[in-house]
Structures are given as structure tokens and as C-alpha cells.
Scaffold this motif. Structure first.
Motif, short mmCIF file in Angstrom:
data_model
loop_
_atom_site.label_atom_id
_atom_site.label_comp_id
_atom_site.label_asym_id
_atom_site.label_seq_id
_atom_site.Cartn_x
_atom_site.Cartn_y
_atom_site.Cartn_z
N ARG A 1 -7.18 1.82 -6.53
CA ARG A 1 -7.05 3.05 -5.74
C ARG A 1 -8.40 3.42 -5.14
O ARG A 1 -9.44 3.17 -5.74
CB ARG A 1 -6.60 4.20 -6.63
N ARG B 1 0.86 -1.19 0.00
CA ARG B 1 0.00 0.00 0.00
C ARG B 1 0.90 1.24 0.00
O ARG B 1 1.91 1.28 0.67
CB ARG B 1 -0.89 0.00 1.23
N GLU C 1 -4.87 9.50 -1.33
CA GLU C 1 -5.10 8.42 -2.28
C GLU C 1 -4.42 7.19 -1.73
O GLU C 1 -3.24 7.22 -1.39
CB GLU C 1 -4.51 8.76 -3.65
N CYS C 2 -5.16 6.11 -1.59
CA CYS C 2 -4.62 4.82 -1.15
C CYS C 2 -4.44 3.96 -2.39
O CYS C 2 -5.42 3.63 -3.05
CB CYS C 2 -5.57 4.14 -0.18
N GLU C 3 -3.21 3.66 -2.70
CA GLU C 3 -2.91 2.84 -3.88
C GLU C 3 -2.46 1.46 -3.40
O GLU C 3 -1.48 1.33 -2.68
CB GLU C 3 -1.81 3.50 -4.70
N TRP D 1 0.46 5.66 0.10
CA TRP D 1 -0.42 6.83 0.21
C TRP D 1 0.19 8.00 -0.51
O TRP D 1 1.40 8.20 -0.48
CB TRP D 1 -0.61 7.25 1.67
N TYR E 1 -9.96 6.64 -2.08
CA TYR E 1 -9.61 7.89 -1.40
C TYR E 1 -10.24 7.94 -0.02
O TYR E 1 -11.38 7.50 0.17
CB TYR E 1 -10.06 9.08 -2.25
#
Length: 186
Positions: free
Chosen positions: A143, A43, A77-79, A45, A145
Motif C-alpha cells: 500500500r 489495484r 490509499e492505493c492497494e 483505491w 498513499y
């Protein structure tokens, strides 16, 4: 490391009293290391910085790195990246939210919500789930958010990926801690 909460008290005849207390616990969050079998998940951010509208009236935005401290109102944004050496069927990805964050909705208007690669997505207050009927071999990126809402330091549990009908094939990423501070008033 795990432990148990307990206490002991002993009262003797001549007015003497002794007491003892022990505190034992489970470590969570940052102490959870990445691991898995058949899958790998990570993960990342990024802080979404909203700018002014362009000449056509469309909002502009940019990304900034995330430190461990973010002010309230910040959109992250969490990728999530999942790696698999071969194609997999019926994969579920779970990304837990830290307690001080809530899902950020309405990101399409900013041009941030990309076309989904997953079969289904569920947003809950405490986590976002991604479901794939088929996950291709190699890297897959999803992704979502979140918005920082409550001041404090919060443990973020690791993201997880698993085959829904073969749970022995699974992975978890690293846990971490994020701190939310009060937004500065100008």
C-alpha cells in the motif's frame, strides 16, 4: 488501436485548393486490459476520511469507496495485490500515479503506514516502486498513499509487476481514469 498524424495539401492552377488532415493515435489508460505471464496484479483505491482525535489525542480515520471523481486534497490509499503461483526472486512492482496526484507523506502519524512487506520502496513524483528480494507464493499486498492536487481528468496507467532478471514473467493490471474536482468551500 494505433495511428499516425498526417496532413496533405494540394494547390491547383486555377485558384482551387484542397486540404486533408488525419489524426491517428495510441489508446492508453482505460483501454489497457489486465494481463500477464506467471504473475497477476490488481489495484484498488480507498478514500481516507480523517476524523476527529480520540480521547488520547490520536487521529481517527475511516475508509470510503472511491468513485471516478474526487475533490482536491483527498488522500487515496492505493492497494496493490500481486498473485504468484510460486515463490519468485527479485520482483519489482511499479504503480504509476495519475498526473493530478502527488505522493502523500507522513501517514505514519495517522497509523496508516503499515509495516513494509517489501525489501525496498521508492516514492517518485510519477510512480511508487516496490522491490522484493523474494516474493512468497500466493497473494502479496502493498500500500501507498497519494493526495489529489490538481483539477482535471487524468489517465492512470496500469500497475505492473515483473521479475527483474526474467522480464518474460510479468503482469499489468487495468488502466483507468480519475477526475479531480475543486474542493467545495463551506
Amino acid at each position: 488501436r494505433s495511428s499516425l498524424v498526417g496532413s496533405e495539401m494540394c494547390i491547383r492552377d486555377r485558384g482551387q485548393a484542397t486540404a486533408g488532415v488525419s489524426l491517428h493515435f495510441f489508446d492508453t489508460g482505460p483501454g489497457i486490459a489486465e494481463g500477464g505471464r506467471g504473475l497477476r496484479i490488481t489495484r484498488r483505491w480507498r478514500r481516507v476520511e480523517l476524523g476527529k482525535e480520540d480521547t488520547e489525542g490520536k487521529p481517527s480515520w475511516s475508509y470510503a469507496p472511491v468513485t471516478e471523481v474526487v475533490p482536491t486534497g483527498t488522500i487515496l490509499e492505493c492497494e496493490i495485490t500481486v498473485e504468484s503461483p510460486e515463490s519468485r526472486d527479485f520482483v519489482m512492482i511499479t504503480d504509476p500515479h495519475a498526473a493530478g496526484f502527488e505522493p502523500a507523506r507522513g501517514m505514519k502519524g495517522l497509523g496508516l503506514d503499515l509495516e513494509p512487506t517489501e525489501t525496498r520502496r521508492e516514492r517518485h513524483d510519477d510512480r511508487t516502486l516496490f522491490f522484493f528480494t523474494e516474493l512468497d507464493a500466493g497473494k502479496t499486498v502493498v500500500r501507498h498513499y497519494v493526495r489529489a492536487t490538481h483539477v482535471g481528468a487524468f489517465v492512470v496507467l496500469p500497475p505492473q509487476a515483473e521479475l527483474m532478471y526474467f522480464p518474460e514473467f510479468r503482469a499489468n493490471g487495468n488502466g483507468t481514469v480519475l477526475e479531480i474536482t475543486a474542493k467545495e468551500v463551506k
